[in-house]
Design a protein around this motif. Structure first.
Motif, mmCIF file in Angstrom:
data_model
loop_
_atom_site.group_PDB
_atom_site.id
_atom_site.type_symbol
_atom_site.label_atom_id
_atom_site.label_comp_id
_atom_site.label_asym_id
_atom_site.label_seq_id
_atom_site.Cartn_x
_atom_site.Cartn_y
_atom_site.Cartn_z
ATOM 1 N N GLN A 1 24.497 -1.155 -9.003
ATOM 2 C CA GLN A 1 23.162 -1.269 -8.411
ATOM 3 C C GLN A 1 22.737 -2.726 -8.346
ATOM 4 O OE1 GLN A 1 20.269 1.455 -9.853
ATOM 5 N NE2 GLN A 1 21.723 3.127 -10.054
ATOM 6 N N ALA A 2 22.012 -3.074 -7.289
ATOM 7 C CA ALA A 2 21.543 -4.456 -7.171
ATOM 8 C C ALA A 2 20.089 -4.478 -6.751
ATOM 9 C CB ALA A 2 22.383 -5.196 -6.137
ATOM 10 N N GLY A 3 19.323 -5.414 -7.283
ATOM 11 C CA GLY A 3 17.925 -5.581 -6.897
ATOM 12 C C GLY A 3 17.792 -6.739 -5.921
ATOM 13 N N MET A 4 16.922 -6.590 -4.946
ATOM 14 C CA MET A 4 16.652 -7.687 -4.009
ATOM 15 C C MET A 4 15.152 -7.958 -4.047
ATOM 16 S SD MET A 4 19.457 -8.206 -1.709
ATOM 17 C CE MET A 4 18.980 -8.246 -0.028
ATOM 18 N N GLU A 5 14.768 -9.210 -4.302
ATOM 19 C CA GLU A 5 13.342 -9.528 -4.361
ATOM 20 C C GLU A 5 12.731 -9.528 -2.965
ATOM 21 O OE1 GLU A 5 12.239 -12.970 -6.466
ATOM 22 O OE2 GLU A 5 12.492 -11.963 -8.394
ATOM 23 N N TYR A 6 11.505 -9.051 -2.861
ATOM 24 C CA TYR A 6 10.809 -9.119 -1.569
ATOM 25 C C TYR A 6 9.310 -9.199 -1.813
ATOM 26 C CZ TYR A 6 9.228 -4.239 -1.878
ATOM 27 O OH TYR A 6 8.614 -3.067 -2.256
ATOM 28 N N ASN A 7 8.605 -9.680 -0.786
ATOM 29 C CA ASN A 7 7.154 -9.731 -0.889
ATOM 30 C C ASN A 7 6.582 -8.426 -0.389
ATOM 31 O OD1 ASN A 7 7.024 -12.378 -1.859
ATOM 32 N ND2 ASN A 7 7.300 -13.174 0.214
ATOM 33 N N ARG A 8 5.856 -7.750 -1.252
ATOM 34 C CA ARG A 8 5.278 -6.474 -0.854
ATOM 35 C C ARG A 8 4.032 -6.755 -0.029
ATOM 36 N NH1 ARG A 8 5.812 -1.025 -1.709
ATOM 37 N NH2 ARG A 8 3.982 0.148 -2.329
ATOM 38 N N ALA A 9 4.069 -6.274 1.213
ATOM 39 C CA ALA A 9 2.962 -6.526 2.123
ATOM 40 C C ALA A 9 1.763 -5.668 1.754
ATOM 41 C CB ALA A 9 3.413 -6.195 3.545
ATOM 42 N N PRO A 10 0.552 -6.079 2.198
ATOM 43 C CA PRO A 10 -0.569 -5.148 1.998
ATOM 44 C C PRO A 10 -0.416 -3.980 2.961
ATOM 45 C CG PRO A 10 -1.289 -7.179 3.079
ATOM 46 C CD PRO A 10 0.165 -7.322 2.844
ATOM 47 N N ARG A 11 -1.065 -2.888 2.644
ATOM 48 C CA ARG A 11 -1.067 -1.707 3.499
ATOM 49 C C ARG A 11 -1.599 -2.085 4.888
ATOM 50 N NH1 ARG A 11 -2.236 3.669 3.937
ATOM 51 N NH2 ARG A 11 -1.123 4.559 2.186
ATOM 52 N N VAL A 12 -0.944 -1.646 5.984
ATOM 53 C CA VAL A 12 -1.431 -2.042 7.312
ATOM 54 C C VAL A 12 -2.825 -1.531 7.601
ATOM 55 C CG1 VAL A 12 0.536 -2.622 8.778
ATOM 56 C CG2 VAL A 12 0.036 -0.230 8.325
ATOM 57 N N LYS A 13 -3.046 -0.246 7.347
ATOM 58 C CA LYS A 13 -4.377 0.332 7.601
ATOM 59 C C LYS A 13 -4.617 1.457 6.605
ATOM 60 C CE LYS A 13 -5.443 -0.485 12.465
ATOM 61 N NZ LYS A 13 -4.205 -0.772 13.211
ATOM 62 N N GLY A 14 -5.888 1.857 6.536
ATOM 63 C CA GLY A 14 -6.219 2.987 5.670
ATOM 64 C C GLY A 14 -6.236 2.569 4.212
ATOM 65 N N SER A 15 -6.366 3.556 3.342
ATOM 66 C CA SER A 15 -6.410 3.248 1.912
ATOM 67 C C SER A 15 -5.329 4.045 1.202
ATOM 68 C CB SER A 15 -7.779 3.609 1.352
ATOM 69 O OG SER A 15 -8.021 4.962 1.635
ATOM 70 N N THR A 16 -5.085 3.666 -0.048
ATOM 71 C CA THR A 16 -3.996 4.294 -0.794
ATOM 72 C C THR A 16 -4.143 5.818 -0.854
ATOM 73 O OG1 THR A 16 -2.848 4.390 -2.906
ATOM 74 C CG2 THR A 16 -5.179 3.861 -2.999
ATOM 75 N N ARG A 17 -3.008 6.510 -0.789
ATOM 76 C CA ARG A 17 -3.004 7.967 -0.892
ATOM 77 C C ARG A 17 -2.725 8.379 -2.336
ATOM 78 N NH1 ARG A 17 -5.694 7.639 2.303
ATOM 79 N NH2 ARG A 17 -5.399 7.477 4.535
ATOM 80 N N TYR A 18 -2.598 7.386 -3.206
ATOM 81 C CA TYR A 18 -2.335 7.664 -4.608
ATOM 82 C C TYR A 18 -3.620 7.527 -5.404
ATOM 83 C CZ TYR A 18 2.577 8.430 -5.589
ATOM 84 O OH TYR A 18 3.823 8.994 -5.723
ATOM 85 N N SER A 19 -4.170 8.636 -5.867
ATOM 86 C CA SER A 19 -5.343 8.544 -6.720
ATOM 87 C C SER A 19 -4.853 8.114 -8.106
ATOM 88 C CB SER A 19 -6.016 9.903 -6.808
ATOM 89 O OG SER A 19 -5.075 10.847 -7.284
#
Ligand code: UDP
Ligand code: MG
Length: 322
Positions: A196-214
């Protein structure tokens, strides 16, 4: 039969979607762009996790018009992790499956880089979030969660890695064998091993709407991580028991010495009350922890199907088969 016809697909992109009507058009645009420019032969598998807004309508019209997009919908909301599991089971690609979120926080374009890494001989390439665009409470909770679970779980979890990953065909086949009830994809993914390998990335903000995770859903996800991959919580109860017995014995000896040697009058009403309340609490908590494992065993033993499929559109063809 479908499999034979479609086995030229190299990578399936699995996307769990729940009430994302504002997001679908941007998502579709980015995916189309990727499909048109990539040298890989791709398909997308949308898993509609029981949406009750216009998500279904939009996704169905995409999938009826373009056979590279597939659609599965659940009979109700079963949760993000279950939706991913359903996507993995229905992905047909012969080389690998790419898991992304619908809100474009995980850039689909990273597929090229992940795929290159996979070709270097890895079975699993997962994204590591370099930055987070969430509130400090969420960031803090994530930080604590990944550090704590690594302390108590029986396997090592990559820190700050979510479900965003590219998984080889054979690893997906292995994951699909898991009959887990409270499925925790990133846990199973670590557990199965392989390179397994990890690749770093910049997590973008959500394009629209709000989180579906309460927060409740997020807490449940964290609990599934802890309880499904660690027996430490239940072991802690025994340690707690040993510690309290030791303290009680010391206290008993002190009291006896006071009584026999110094003939002091009985004292310590507060201490007794405190001890009763404290250990009452400790016992309830301990029963709760045992309960967590029993609940999990209970649901697993019931052997219910993990999700119920309502509709399917594959290769532009509608079917109601589960
Ligand atoms: N999602 C889902 N079922 C749910 C909640 C979320 O399929 O019950 C999907 C959601 O549409 C998105 C992904 O899971 O594609 C991640 O959700 P979200 O972006 O709300 O979570 P966050 O990024 O805030 O942790
Ligand atoms: Mg998101």
């Amino acid at each position: 039969m479908l499999l034979e016809k479609k086995n030229d697909i190299q990578v399936s992109i699995v996307i769990p979607v729940y009430n994302e009507q504002k997001v679908i058009s941007s998502l579709f645009g980015r995916l189309q762009e990727l499909m048109n420019t990539s040298t890989l032969k791709l398909e997308c598998v949308f898993v509609d996790d029981g949406s009750n807004d216009d998500t279904a309508g939009q996704l169905i019209s995409i999938c009826m018009n373009d056979p590279r997009f597939q659609y599965i919908s659940f009979s109700r909301n079963f949760g993000h992790q279950v939706a991913i599991a359903a996507g993995l089971k229905n992905a047909r690609a012969r080389e690998a499956v790419f898991i992304i979120d619908a809100d474009l926080q995980d850039p689909p374009e990273l597929l090229t880089a992940f795929y290159q890494k996979l070709k270097e001989g890895y079975d699993i390439v997962y994204g590591i979030r370099r930055n987070r665009k969430e509130s400090w409470i969420k960031r803090g909770s994530y930080y604590l969660f990944y550090r704590l679970i690594n302390k108590i779980a029986t396997l090592r979890f990559p820190v700050d890695a979510g479900d965003f990953s590219l998984i080889s065909r054979r690893a997906v086949d292995v994951i699909n064998l898991f009959p887990e009830e409270a499925v925790f994809i990133r846990g199973i993914r670590s557990w199965i091993g392989f390179k397994q390998a990890g690749m770093e990335y910049n997590r973008a903000p959500r394009v629209k709407g709000s989180t579906r995770y309460s927060y409740t859903k997020l807490l449940r996800l964290a609990m599934n991580g802890f309880y499904n991959f660690s027996e430490v919580p239940i072991r802690l109860i025994s340690y707690l028991g040993i510690a309290s017995i030791s303290i009680a014995l010391i206290y008993l000896i002190v009291t006896l010495i006071n009584k026999i040697v110094y003939h002091t009058v009985p004292q310590g009403f507060t201490a007794i009350l405190f001890t009763i309340v404290l250990f009452g609490g400790v016992q309830l908590l301990s029963i709760g922890v045992i309960g967590e494992y029993i609940i999990r065993t209970f649901f697993q033993v019931k052997n219910r199907p993990p999700f119920i499929i309502d509709k399917k559109i594959f290769d532009g063809v509608h079917s109601n088969e589960p």
